[in-house]
Write a protein that holds these residues in place. Structure first.
Motif, PDB file in Angstrom:
ATOM      1  N   LEU A 120      -1.560 -63.734   2.067  1.00  0.00           N
ATOM      2  CA  LEU A 120      -0.370 -63.479   1.249  1.00  0.00           C
ATOM      3  C   LEU A 120      -0.019 -64.664   0.352  1.00  0.00           C
ATOM      4  O   LEU A 120       0.721 -64.510  -0.624  1.00  0.00           O
ATOM      5  CB  LEU A 120       0.827 -63.127   2.140  1.00  0.00           C
ATOM      6  N   LYS A 121      -0.553 -65.831   0.678  1.00  0.00           N
ATOM      7  CA  LYS A 121      -0.340 -67.006  -0.169  1.00  0.00           C
ATOM      8  C   LYS A 121      -1.264 -67.000  -1.383  1.00  0.00           C
ATOM      9  O   LYS A 121      -1.116 -67.830  -2.282  1.00  0.00           O
ATOM     10  CB  LYS A 121      -0.562 -68.280   0.641  1.00  0.00           C
ATOM     11  N   LYS A 122      -2.223 -66.087  -1.398  1.00  0.00           N
ATOM     12  CA  LYS A 122      -3.237 -66.065  -2.462  1.00  0.00           C
ATOM     13  C   LYS A 122      -3.035 -64.918  -3.455  1.00  0.00           C
ATOM     14  O   LYS A 122      -3.953 -64.558  -4.190  1.00  0.00           O
ATOM     15  CB  LYS A 122      -4.632 -65.945  -1.841  1.00  0.00           C
ATOM     16  N   ILE A 123      -1.853 -64.329  -3.464  1.00  0.00           N
ATOM     17  CA  ILE A 123      -1.616 -63.174  -4.329  1.00  0.00           C
ATOM     18  C   ILE A 123      -1.747 -63.571  -5.803  1.00  0.00           C
ATOM     19  O   ILE A 123      -1.115 -64.516  -6.267  1.00  0.00           O
ATOM     20  CB  ILE A 123      -0.220 -62.574  -4.068  1.00  0.00           C
ATOM     21  N   ASP A 124      -2.571 -62.825  -6.510  1.00  0.00           N
ATOM     22  CA  ASP A 124      -2.730 -62.991  -7.954  1.00  0.00           C
ATOM     23  C   ASP A 124      -1.867 -61.919  -8.608  1.00  0.00           C
ATOM     24  O   ASP A 124      -2.303 -60.791  -8.807  1.00  0.00           O
ATOM     25  CB  ASP A 124      -4.199 -62.845  -8.340  1.00  0.00           C
ATOM     26  N   LYS A 125      -0.635 -62.263  -8.936  1.00  0.00           N
ATOM     27  CA  LYS A 125       0.353 -61.276  -9.364  1.00  0.00           C
ATOM     28  C   LYS A 125       0.164 -60.875 -10.821  1.00  0.00           C
ATOM     29  O   LYS A 125      -0.025 -61.715 -11.691  1.00  0.00           O
ATOM     30  CB  LYS A 125       1.762 -61.835  -9.150  1.00  0.00           C
ATOM     31  N   THR A 126       0.217 -59.571 -11.075  1.00  0.00           N
ATOM     32  CA  THR A 126       0.139 -59.054 -12.432  1.00  0.00           C
ATOM     33  C   THR A 126       1.364 -59.497 -13.220  1.00  0.00           C
ATOM     34  O   THR A 126       2.476 -59.500 -12.712  1.00  0.00           O
ATOM     35  CB  THR A 126       0.067 -57.518 -12.405  1.00  0.00           C
ATOM     36  N   SER A 127       1.155 -59.878 -14.466  1.00  0.00           N
ATOM     37  CA  SER A 127       2.251 -60.429 -15.278  1.00  0.00           C
ATOM     38  C   SER A 127       3.286 -59.367 -15.625  1.00  0.00           C
ATOM     39  O   SER A 127       3.023 -58.158 -15.544  1.00  0.00           O
ATOM     40  CB  SER A 127       1.702 -61.034 -16.570  1.00  0.00           C
ATOM     41  N   MET A 128       4.469 -59.836 -16.016  1.00  0.00           N
ATOM     42  CA  MET A 128       5.608 -59.003 -16.412  1.00  0.00           C
ATOM     43  C   MET A 128       6.138 -58.158 -15.266  1.00  0.00           C
ATOM     44  O   MET A 128       6.705 -57.096 -15.465  1.00  0.00           O
ATOM     45  CB  MET A 128       5.263 -58.116 -17.624  1.00  0.00           C
ATOM     46  N   ARG A 129       5.912 -58.622 -14.032  1.00  0.00           N
ATOM     47  CA  ARG A 129       6.468 -57.966 -12.849  1.00  0.00           C
ATOM     48  C   ARG A 129       7.374 -58.961 -12.143  1.00  0.00           C
ATOM     49  O   ARG A 129       6.914 -59.794 -11.373  1.00  0.00           O
ATOM     50  CB  ARG A 129       5.347 -57.500 -11.903  1.00  0.00           C
ATOM     51  N   LEU A 130       8.648 -58.929 -12.445  1.00  0.00           N
ATOM     52  CA  LEU A 130       9.624 -59.840 -11.857  1.00  0.00           C
ATOM     53  C   LEU A 130       9.194 -61.308 -12.005  1.00  0.00           C
ATOM     54  O   LEU A 130       9.281 -62.091 -11.066  1.00  0.00           O
ATOM     55  CB  LEU A 130       9.872 -59.484 -10.387  1.00  0.00           C
TER      56      LEU A 130
END
Length: 455
Positions: free
Chosen positions: A312-322
């Motif tokens: 869970l520390k390695k999440i590559d979050k999609t942009s423009m999401r919060l």
């Protein structure tokens, strides 16, 4: 790629117009602008461009093989240079080849659908799984009947798990994606009001989303958010269902411990991970729900709680999401949630904004595809903003007056253009403000964010 020209020709049963030089196929594309050296080009018909007219451009950009559904005498000039194969329908051929290609891999596929939360759940699950497995996940929003096949063509032998997002707007679309991808495990995040314009009722939306289980049997698993009223109604015996809940009514439950501007903490209260605490580097109660769905998958594939927390520390979050950022000079905080919008995601974003101290301003645009309930649902969001203590509402686009009717007796502004809105908003902002920017994708509200954060 794990594919040869001969396999393509045999699989599609196509007519070979020209035979080209042999080469190692490196990828598949439908857009000549994204082609690389030794790619396959599928000539699809678009609203404005017919791919059959783009073969010259495809060859110039590196195509080694073109799949067309129109014969042109000029194609003969490519004899002994590239292979051109004619089929009845290039889109159907793309589906058929993707289905064939998926079956070449011994890979566990997790399909994710739902009215909202698909991309966030994809990001969370991929991060968690990456601690133990080689994971492939859908890039960006390639979740459609064209996008998903293109993702499958990116599978490699080293991939052990694929996390695929599946979008839709009407009946039959998820079934097609399920036929191509054949998920082993499916997740449905929720059933909201998105797509009411075409499907008319939430019951129909549930029916369309359940198409993800079309090819399921007793070996497959469906994971659902049991806090959603529509998903709680599912009654199915063909396969296992794992209901997840932060309200205590699932096979996998959790208690929320803390939510702040950048992360969330929660504890599992039953099952294999009973008593274990998890730290998600994303804010919002809705993201805890998404994480719980992801943890259910992790349990199925045999991960420990330590592995999950590390992943869970390695999440590559999609942009423009919060995406939350503080303006360097102005000191105000901007929440960029401009990727898309629905009534559920609007409320969730307002909830996240309320975890941050400051004077609240919502900058909202139209929520699309809501059909006859559009006016009512826009007004409800205005009412929700009012209830949650939002001080000012800046709106543009269809639904603006409905937002303000729900935001009665509070300060609200309607603008004809985003440029007018930006000019007014810049004059309002101080270091005390927290601004939420959110609208449906077609409104491209990231332009507002960029103007505010960069100037």
């Amino acid at each position: 790629m794990k594919l040869t020209s001969r396999e393509l020709i045999d699989t599609l049963n196509g007519e070979v117009i020209t035979y080209g030089e042999k080469g190692s196929i490196q990828g598949v594309e439908t857009d000549t602008r994204r082609l690389g050296e030794n790619f396959i080009f599928f000539a699809l018909k678009g609203a404005r461009v017919d791919g059959n007219d783009m073969v010259d451009e495809a060859v110039k950009n590196g195509a080694i093989l073109c799949v067309v559904d129109k014969y042109k005498e000029e194609f003969k000039k490519y004899e002994k240079k590239i292979t051109i194969v004619k089929v009845e329908n290039t889109k159907e051929a793309l589906y058929k080849l993707a289905e064939y290609y998926r079956n070449k891999f011994d890979i566990k596929v997790i399909g994710i659908t739902g009215s909202t939360g698909k991309t966030s759940t994809k990001d969370i699950l991929s991060g968690a799984l990456s601690e133990k497995f080689s994971v492939f996940k859908t890039i960006g929003n390639f979740n459609s009947d064209i996008g998903l096949p293109l993702m499958i063509f990116k599978f490699k032998d080293e991939h052990e798990v694929a996390v695929l997002e599946m979008g839709m707007s009407g009946f039959g679309e998820i079934e097609l994606l399920a036929k191509i991808a054949r998920p082993d495990i499916a997740i449905i995040t929720n059933i909201g009001e998105s797509h009411l314009e075409q499907l008319k009722t939430r019951e129909n939306i549930l029916k369309a989303k359940m198409e993800i289980t079309k090819y399921f049997n007793e070996k497959n698993v469906l994971i659902i958010n049991n806090d959603n009223d529509m998903l709680r109604t599912i009654d199915e015996e063909r396969f296992e269902i794992i209901p997840c809940s932060i309200q205590g009514n699932g096979k996998l439950n959790s208690d929320i411990l803390d939510i702040n501007i950048s992360e969330s903490f929660f504890k599992i209260t039953n099952g294999e991970y009973n008593g274990e605490t998890f730290n998600l580097k994303m804010p919002g109660e809705h993201n805890i729900s998404n994480a719980l769905l992801s943890i259910a998958v992790c349990e199925i594939v045999g991960m420990t709680s330590e592995e999950i927390n590390s992943g869970l520390k390695k999440i590559d979050k999609t942009s423009m999401r919060l995406d939350i950022k503080k303006h360097e000079e102005g000191g105000y905080i901007i929440i960029n949630d401009a990727y898309n919008a629905s009534p559920d995601s609007m409320k969730a974003a307002i909830d996240v904004m309320n975890t941050i101290q400051g004077k609240k301003i919502c900058v909202l645009g139209t929520m699309k595809e809501l059909g006859e309930k559009s006016s009512e649902l826009h007004r409800e969001i205005g009412e929700y903003a009012l209830e949650q203590g939002v001080e000012k509402l800046f709106v543009v686009g269809e639904g603006s007056q409905n937002y303000l009717s729900g935001f009665a007796d509070r300060e609200g502004y309607v603008f004809k253009t985003k440029e007018d809105l930006i000019q007014k908003l810049k004059g309002e902002l101080t270091a005390e403000h927290v601004v939420l920017i959110k609208a449906s994708r077609s409104m491209k509200f990231e332009t507002i964010y960029n103007e505010l954060i960069m100037n």
